[in-house]
Design a protein around this motif. Structure first.
Motif, PDB file in Angstrom:
ATOM      1  N   ARG A 104      13.545  -9.270  28.973  1.00 13.27           N
ATOM      2  CA  ARG A 104      13.500  -9.534  30.414  1.00 13.27           C
ATOM      3  C   ARG A 104      14.036  -8.295  31.149  1.00 13.27           C
TER       4      ARG A 104
ATOM      5  N   GLY B 286       9.055  -4.179  36.562  1.00 13.78           N
ATOM      6  CA  GLY B 286       9.708  -4.920  35.484  1.00 13.78           C
ATOM      7  C   GLY B 286       8.758  -5.309  34.372  1.00 13.78           C
TER       8      GLY B 286
ATOM      9  N   ALA C 277       9.473 -12.877  31.554  1.00 12.53           N
ATOM     10  CA  ALA C 277       9.911 -12.305  30.288  1.00 12.53           C
ATOM     11  C   ALA C 277       8.732 -12.188  29.318  1.00 12.53           C
TER      12      ALA C 277
ATOM     13  N   GLY D 158      18.488  -5.917  32.800  1.00 12.20           N
ATOM     14  CA  GLY D 158      17.717  -6.855  32.006  1.00 12.20           C
ATOM     15  C   GLY D 158      18.396  -7.063  30.672  1.00 12.20           C
TER      16      GLY D 158
ATOM     17  N   GLU E 244       8.957  -4.201  30.534  1.00 12.10           N
ATOM     18  CA  GLU E 244       9.045  -5.202  29.466  1.00 12.10           C
ATOM     19  C   GLU E 244       8.015  -4.904  28.373  1.00 12.10           C
TER      20      GLU E 244
ATOM     21  N   SER F 194      14.622  -7.030  35.067  1.00 15.68           N
ATOM     22  CA  SER F 194      14.661  -7.540  36.441  1.00 15.68           C
ATOM     23  C   SER F 194      14.551  -6.415  37.458  1.00 15.68           C
ATOM     24  N   ILE F 195      13.383  -5.782  37.501  1.00 14.18           N
ATOM     25  CA  ILE F 195      13.117  -4.740  38.493  1.00 14.18           C
ATOM     26  C   ILE F 195      11.815  -5.099  39.192  1.00 14.18           C
ATOM     27  N   PRO F 196      11.861  -5.312  40.504  1.00 14.85           N
ATOM     28  CA  PRO F 196      10.630  -5.646  41.218  1.00 14.85           C
ATOM     29  C   PRO F 196       9.544  -4.588  41.004  1.00 14.85           C
TER      30      PRO F 196
END
Length: 166
Positions: free
Chosen positions: A129, A136, A2, A105, A140, A131-133
């Motif tokens: 945050r 991400g 994050a 996220g 952010e 959450s994407i491989p």
């Protein structure tokens, strides 16, 4: 991972005046109309004593977004932001949660409004945050930059609003 952000705004008006403005339905509607973007709206507004809860929808056209964000979103950015304000001693505090359409996220934040050096000081702290491989972290960073710009623009609008209404 994050990313955190912090934004500070000061106003020469008393804390109670600034708080009343920040949670006022008319102020929020006017602020959205002026700077809320595409399809902006005040979705709900509830007052219970001195505590106020509201939800805002704000939008950004896809062509105004960085390419990394456009590729993930596949369209316009739609943000729903819920704020829950309450008295907190000689100050006011808020919890904020934000959802962004098409993005797995969240943004969670806290705001504090109090007196500092004869002025009202609003401090907003948040954590973003996504959450994407692989992308991400990049998203952010983009979100933190955009939220920081939005908070600065909102602070400018608030300064003008307060000055005009003395």
């Amino acid at each position: 991972m994050a990313r955190s952000l912090e934004h500070r705004s000061t106003y020469p008006q008393p804390v109670d005046t600034v708080y009343s403005t920040l949670v006022d339905e008319g102020f929020l509607t006017d602020r959205l109309r002026a700077i809320g973007g595409k399809d902006a709206a005040l979705l709900d507004h509830t007052r219970t004593g001195d505590a106020v809860a509201f939800t805002l929808r704000q939008g950004v056209d896809a062509e105004r977004l960085p390419s990394a964000a456009r590729s993930v979103l596949g369209g316009d950015l739609v943000v729903e932001r819920a704020e829950r304000w309450r008295p907190d001693g000689s100050r006011y505090a808020a919890e904020t949660s934000v959802s962004i359409s098409g993005v797995p996220g969240s943004i969670r934040g806290q705001s504090r409004l109090g007196e500092h050096g004869g002025e009202s000081l609003l401090v907003v702290r948040a954590e973003v945050r996504v959450s994407i491989p692989l992308v991400g972290g990049k998203l952010e960073k983009v979100v933190v930059e955009q939220v920081t710009k939005l908070l600065a623009t909102e602070a400018e609008f608030t300064e003008k609003w307060l000055a005009e209404r003395g």
